[in-house]
Scaffold this active site. Sequence first.
Site, short mmCIF file in Angstrom:
data_model
loop_
_atom_site.label_atom_id
_atom_site.label_comp_id
_atom_site.label_asym_id
_atom_site.label_seq_id
_atom_site.Cartn_x
_atom_site.Cartn_y
_atom_site.Cartn_z
N SER A 1 53.31 21.55 -33.77
CA SER A 1 54.39 22.47 -33.42
C SER A 1 55.56 21.66 -32.87
O SER A 1 55.36 20.56 -32.30
CB SER A 1 53.93 23.46 -32.34
OG SER A 1 55.02 24.19 -31.81
N TYR B 1 49.70 24.76 -24.36
CA TYR B 1 49.95 24.74 -25.81
C TYR B 1 50.71 23.48 -26.20
O TYR B 1 50.31 22.77 -27.14
CB TYR B 1 50.75 25.99 -26.21
CG TYR B 1 51.05 26.09 -27.69
CD1 TYR B 1 50.07 26.48 -28.59
CD2 TYR B 1 52.33 25.81 -28.18
CE1 TYR B 1 50.35 26.58 -29.95
CE2 TYR B 1 52.61 25.91 -29.53
CZ TYR B 1 51.62 26.30 -30.42
OH TYR B 1 51.89 26.40 -31.76
N ALA B 2 51.79 23.18 -25.49
CA ALA B 2 52.57 21.99 -25.80
C ALA B 2 51.72 20.73 -25.64
O ALA B 2 51.81 19.80 -26.46
CB ALA B 2 53.80 21.91 -24.89
N SER C 1 48.46 20.50 -26.00
CA SER C 1 47.48 20.43 -27.09
C SER C 1 48.13 19.93 -28.37
O SER C 1 47.52 19.16 -29.13
CB SER C 1 46.83 21.80 -27.33
OG SER C 1 47.73 22.72 -27.94
N LYS C 2 49.38 20.31 -28.61
CA LYS C 2 50.05 19.88 -29.83
C LYS C 2 50.48 18.41 -29.74
O LYS C 2 50.44 17.68 -30.74
CB LYS C 2 51.25 20.78 -30.14
CG LYS C 2 50.86 22.22 -30.46
CD LYS C 2 49.84 22.30 -31.60
CE LYS C 2 49.53 23.73 -32.00
NZ LYS C 2 48.56 23.81 -33.11
#
Length: 244
Positions: free
Chosen positions: A139, A152-153, A155-156
């Site tokens: 992402s 989330y950031a 993990s990406k």
Amino acid sequence: MRFTDKVCLVTGGTSGIGQAACVRLGAEGGTVIALGRDKKDGAETVRLIKEAGGQAVFMACDLAKPKAIETTVQKVLVKFHRVDVLVCDAAMMTFEPLVKLPLEKWDLLMQVNLRSLAQLTQLCLPHMPRGSAIVAISSVHAHQTTAAVVPYATSKGGLEAFVRGMSRELDFRQTRINAIAPGAVDTPMLWSNPNVKNGNEKIDKATVGKPEELAAAIAFMASAEASFIHGTTLAVDGGRLAQL
């Protein structure tokens, strides 16, 4: 028909980018195994793939459960004997500041977004023939993010580091690994994002991508046309990162 006689395993295959990738791979001759949690959505994905001229099956799999991943890969190998293309698209998000986030939610997100990629790679690699490919969906949040989506950031960013690291362990003539980093794409995940709903994350609808545009990039990176592309991330974001 770039995927004729290819076995293509796609996580998150029942909606959004994952579903579009399944349809594209199937339309180009691939036999698609779409993974997801909802059987009704899975049946719809299979219908769309077959309508586009492809072959497909749905397998229910909760990526938060390592045993379920192991069992599902075993089923794939029993039925198809190999995996030519692995697309890891499934992901989840949280929308809380880190200081308010229960760490159980952090762990769950990392299991779905990152650990499942490692486990699927580990399980599939011994059964991936020469010319095979792994495409992991990252992402733009790995590079340009907003508040309240730190897990989330993270993990990406970890996913892209995984891709770079694994590229050093793999012979690219045997199995290539790359990532795709979408920008804003017209999917349920985008429009259900509270940061988008409340305006904290500004989305210009004129620049929102289509799932089919991401599917085209995924299919290219998984195909023999990308045979010299290995260990990198392709941003498919309408120029969003170029504005940094």
